[in-house]
Design a protein around this motif. Structure first.
Motif, PDB file in Angstrom:
ATOM      1  N   ARG A  71       0.837  -1.196   0.000  1.00 22.17           N
ATOM      2  CA  ARG A  71       0.000   0.000   0.000  1.00 22.17           C
ATOM      3  C   ARG A  71       0.877   1.253   0.000  1.00 22.17           C
ATOM      4  NH1 ARG A  71      -4.783  -1.746   0.156  1.00 22.17           N
ATOM      5  NH2 ARG A  71      -5.379  -3.612   1.309  1.00 22.17           N
ATOM      6  N   VAL A  72       0.445   2.233  -0.792  1.00 23.76           N
ATOM      7  CA  VAL A  72       1.068   3.555  -0.825  1.00 23.76           C
ATOM      8  C   VAL A  72      -0.062   4.571  -0.754  1.00 23.76           C
ATOM      9  CG1 VAL A  72       3.109   2.837  -2.143  1.00 23.76           C
ATOM     10  CG2 VAL A  72       1.081   3.614  -3.372  1.00 23.76           C
ATOM     11  N   ALA A  73       0.268   5.822  -0.564  1.00 28.20           N
ATOM     12  CA  ALA A  73      -0.748   6.873  -0.515  1.00 28.20           C
ATOM     13  C   ALA A  73      -1.544   6.868  -1.810  1.00 28.20           C
ATOM     14  CB  ALA A  73      -0.088   8.224  -0.299  1.00 28.20           C
ATOM     15  N   GLY A  74      -2.841   6.690  -1.708  1.00 30.29           N
ATOM     16  CA  GLY A  74      -3.699   6.731  -2.882  1.00 30.29           C
ATOM     17  C   GLY A  74      -3.896   5.413  -3.603  1.00 30.29           C
ATOM     18  N   GLY A  75      -3.319   4.321  -3.107  1.00 26.21           N
ATOM     19  CA  GLY A  75      -3.530   3.052  -3.804  1.00 26.21           C
ATOM     20  C   GLY A  75      -2.512   1.993  -3.464  1.00 26.21           C
ATOM     21  N   LEU A  76      -2.081   1.293  -4.508  1.00 27.00           N
ATOM     22  CA  LEU A  76      -1.135   0.189  -4.358  1.00 27.00           C
ATOM     23  C   LEU A  76       0.074   0.421  -5.249  1.00 27.00           C
ATOM     24  CD1 LEU A  76      -3.596  -2.843  -4.750  1.00 27.00           C
ATOM     25  CD2 LEU A  76      -2.744  -1.857  -2.610  1.00 27.00           C
ATOM     26  N   ARG A  77       1.166  -0.166  -4.867  1.00 22.10           N
ATOM     27  CA  ARG A  77       2.364  -0.228  -5.708  1.00 22.10           C
ATOM     28  C   ARG A  77       2.623  -1.706  -5.941  1.00 22.10           C
ATOM     29  NH1 ARG A  77       5.271   3.108  -8.960  1.00 22.10           N
ATOM     30  NH2 ARG A  77       7.398   2.403  -9.122  1.00 22.10           N
ATOM     31  N   VAL A  78       2.814  -2.092  -7.197  1.00 17.74           N
ATOM     32  CA  VAL A  78       3.084  -3.494  -7.508  1.00 17.74           C
ATOM     33  C   VAL A  78       4.455  -3.619  -8.167  1.00 17.74           C
ATOM     34  CG1 VAL A  78       0.654  -4.123  -7.767  1.00 17.74           C
ATOM     35  CG2 VAL A  78       1.962  -3.473  -9.778  1.00 17.74           C
ATOM     36  N   LYS A  79       5.078  -4.735  -7.883  1.00 16.27           N
ATOM     37  CA  LYS A  79       6.315  -5.134  -8.552  1.00 16.27           C
ATOM     38  C   LYS A  79       5.993  -6.479  -9.191  1.00 16.27           C
ATOM     39  CE  LYS A  79      11.177  -6.065  -7.509  1.00 16.27           C
ATOM     40  NZ  LYS A  79      12.132  -6.092  -6.373  1.00 16.27           N
ATOM     41  N   ALA A  80       5.994  -6.515 -10.510  1.00 18.98           N
ATOM     42  CA  ALA A  80       5.627  -7.723 -11.250  1.00 18.98           C
ATOM     43  C   ALA A  80       6.829  -8.203 -12.046  1.00 18.98           C
ATOM     44  CB  ALA A  80       4.465  -7.430 -12.187  1.00 18.98           C
ATOM     45  N   GLY A  81       7.069  -9.495 -11.994  1.00 19.15           N
ATOM     46  CA  GLY A  81       8.191 -10.079 -12.722  1.00 19.15           C
ATOM     47  C   GLY A  81       8.398 -11.498 -12.246  1.00 19.15           C
ATOM     48  N   GLY A  82       9.651 -11.819 -11.949  1.00 21.91           N
ATOM     49  CA  GLY A  82       9.929 -13.148 -11.437  1.00 21.91           C
ATOM     50  C   GLY A  82      11.295 -13.648 -11.833  1.00 21.91           C
ATOM     51  N   ALA A  83      11.461 -14.943 -11.627  1.00 13.84           N
ATOM     52  CA  ALA A  83      12.724 -15.606 -11.925  1.00 13.84           C
ATOM     53  C   ALA A  83      12.674 -16.222 -13.320  1.00 13.84           C
ATOM     54  CB  ALA A  83      12.980 -16.699 -10.892  1.00 13.84           C
ATOM     55  N   VAL A  84      13.820 -16.252 -13.982  1.00 13.51           N
ATOM     56  CA  VAL A  84      13.926 -16.876 -15.297  1.00 13.51           C
ATOM     57  C   VAL A  84      15.160 -17.782 -15.267  1.00 13.51           C
ATOM     58  CG1 VAL A  84      14.107 -16.521 -17.784  1.00 13.51           C
ATOM     59  CG2 VAL A  84      12.929 -14.824 -16.371  1.00 13.51           C
ATOM     60  N   ALA A  85      14.962 -19.050 -15.612  1.00 17.20           N
ATOM     61  CA  ALA A  85      16.031 -20.041 -15.512  1.00 17.20           C
ATOM     62  C   ALA A  85      16.848 -20.194 -16.792  1.00 17.20           C
ATOM     63  CB  ALA A  85      15.441 -21.394 -15.116  1.00 17.20           C
ATOM     64  N   ALA A  86      16.572 -19.381 -17.788  1.00 17.30           N
ATOM     65  CA  ALA A  86      17.295 -19.487 -19.050  1.00 17.30           C
ATOM     66  C   ALA A  86      17.667 -18.078 -19.523  1.00 17.30           C
ATOM     67  CB  ALA A  86      16.421 -20.173 -20.094  1.00 17.30           C
ATOM     68  N   ARG A  87      18.451 -18.010 -20.583  1.00 19.44           N
ATOM     69  CA  ARG A  87      18.775 -16.704 -21.173  1.00 19.44           C
ATOM     70  C   ARG A  87      17.511 -16.106 -21.751  1.00 19.44           C
ATOM     71  NH1 ARG A  87      24.516 -16.218 -23.670  1.00 19.44           N
ATOM     72  NH2 ARG A  87      23.418 -14.423 -24.508  1.00 19.44           N
ATOM     73  N   PHE A  88      17.379 -14.775 -21.642  1.00 15.67           N
ATOM     74  CA  PHE A  88      16.189 -14.119 -22.173  1.00 15.67           C
ATOM     75  C   PHE A  88      16.502 -12.659 -22.460  1.00 15.67           C
ATOM     76  CE2 PHE A  88      16.155 -13.155 -17.730  1.00 15.67           C
ATOM     77  CZ  PHE A  88      15.461 -11.959 -17.568  1.00 15.67           C
ATOM     78  N   ALA A  89      15.663 -12.061 -23.276  1.00 16.60           N
ATOM     79  CA  ALA A  89      15.798 -10.643 -23.611  1.00 16.60           C
ATOM     80  C   ALA A  89      15.040  -9.839 -22.550  1.00 16.60           C
ATOM     81  CB  ALA A  89      15.241 -10.378 -25.003  1.00 16.60           C
ATOM     82  N   ARG A  90      15.773  -9.339 -21.560  1.00 14.83           N
ATOM     83  CA  ARG A  90      15.165  -8.649 -20.429  1.00 14.83           C
ATOM     84  C   ARG A  90      14.293  -7.469 -20.866  1.00 14.83           C
ATOM     85  NH1 ARG A  90      16.739  -8.725 -15.339  1.00 14.83           N
ATOM     86  NH2 ARG A  90      18.851  -9.347 -15.903  1.00 14.83           N
ATOM     87  N   GLY A  91      14.792  -6.642 -21.759  1.00 14.64           N
ATOM     88  CA  GLY A  91      14.044  -5.459 -22.197  1.00 14.64           C
ATOM     89  C   GLY A  91      12.710  -5.811 -22.826  1.00 14.64           C
ATOM     90  N   ALA A  92      12.718  -6.821 -23.680  1.00 12.20           N
ATOM     91  CA  ALA A  92      11.473  -7.231 -24.350  1.00 12.20           C
ATOM     92  C   ALA A  92      10.482  -7.827 -23.350  1.00 12.20           C
ATOM     93  CB  ALA A  92      11.778  -8.248 -25.449  1.00 12.20           C
ATOM     94  N   ALA A  93      10.978  -8.642 -22.425  1.00 14.82           N
ATOM     95  CA  ALA A  93      10.088  -9.250 -21.425  1.00 14.82           C
ATOM     96  C   ALA A  93       9.517  -8.187 -20.498  1.00 14.82           C
ATOM     97  CB  ALA A  93      10.846 -10.309 -20.632  1.00 14.82           C
ATOM     98  N   GLU A  94      10.334  -7.237 -20.069  1.00 11.31           N
ATOM     99  CA  GLU A  94       9.840  -6.176 -19.191  1.00 11.31           C
ATOM    100  C   GLU A  94       8.863  -5.263 -19.924  1.00 11.31           C
ATOM    101  OE1 GLU A  94      13.421  -4.512 -17.443  1.00 11.31           O
ATOM    102  OE2 GLU A  94      13.366  -6.001 -15.821  1.00 11.31           O
ATOM    103  N   ALA A  95       9.057  -5.060 -21.219  1.00 13.23           N
ATOM    104  CA  ALA A  95       8.109  -4.261 -22.005  1.00 13.23           C
ATOM    105  C   ALA A  95       6.745  -4.956 -22.065  1.00 13.23           C
ATOM    106  CB  ALA A  95       8.649  -4.016 -23.409  1.00 13.23           C
ATOM    107  N   ARG A  96       6.741  -6.276 -22.152  1.00  8.62           N
ATOM    108  CA  ARG A  96       5.476  -7.020 -22.172  1.00  8.62           C
ATOM    109  C   ARG A  96       4.753  -6.909 -20.833  1.00  8.62           C
ATOM    110  NH1 ARG A  96       7.286 -12.732 -24.566  1.00  8.62           N
ATOM    111  NH2 ARG A  96       5.082 -13.258 -24.303  1.00  8.62           N
ATOM    112  N   ILE A  97       5.517  -6.945 -19.733  1.00  6.60           N
ATOM    113  CA  ILE A  97       4.907  -6.775 -18.411  1.00  6.60           C
ATOM    114  C   ILE A  97       4.376  -5.351 -18.260  1.00  6.60           C
ATOM    115  CG2 ILE A  97       5.322  -6.755 -15.923  1.00  6.60           C
ATOM    116  CD1 ILE A  97       7.439  -8.959 -16.409  1.00  6.60           C
ATOM    117  N   ALA A  98       5.147  -4.367 -18.706  1.00  3.11           N
ATOM    118  CA  ALA A  98       4.709  -2.963 -18.611  1.00  3.11           C
ATOM    119  C   ALA A  98       3.413  -2.747 -19.389  1.00  3.11           C
ATOM    120  CB  ALA A  98       5.807  -2.034 -19.128  1.00  3.11           C
TER     121      ALA A  98
END
Length: 115
Positions: A71-98
């Motif tokens: 909880r933060v003032a005015g609502g919620l703050r979320v951190k979404a993501g996780g662990a990845v056990a293989a090589r991956f394109a971080r920027g592309a994956a984070e863009a999909r989450i965003a």
């Protein structure tokens, strides 16, 4: 710290004001995106966001979603993501989450504000 495993075998940890839902312990964020959301149930937001994130990134080999909500003032703050056990394109994956976090229909469903 309060921790339990839900019926669906996801670890739920409530510690220092943050609720974390993760498949694996210890919780690891190899990729993560943070976003503010409207006020809602932390548990509902964490589980629904986790489900949608898994659907969006299930083609990411070795991905284990994790969501942290506090909880933060005015609502919620979320951190979404996780662990990845293989090589991956971080920027592309984070863009999909965003993109997921910025989808008004999904945010409304997670927060219970859908009309």
């Amino acid at each position: 710290m309060e921790a339990w495993m839900g019926r669906d075998r996801w670890h739920v940890i409530d510690e220092d004001g943050a609720l974390t839902v993760a498949r694996r312990l210890p919780v690891r964020f190899d990729l993560a995106v943070e976003q503010d959301l409207p006020e809602a149930s932390r548990t509902r937001v964490a589980h629904r966001l986790r489900q949608d994130m898994w659907r969006e990134l299930q083609d990411l080999r070795g991905f284990a979603p994790a969501v942290q909500v506090w909880r933060v003032a005015g609502g919620l703050r979320v951190k979404a993501g996780g662990a990845v056990a293989a090589r991956f394109a971080r920027g592309a994956a984070e863009a999909r989450i965003a993109a997921l976090l910025q989808d008004p229909a999904r945010v409304a469903r997670w927060t219970g504000s859908a009309r």
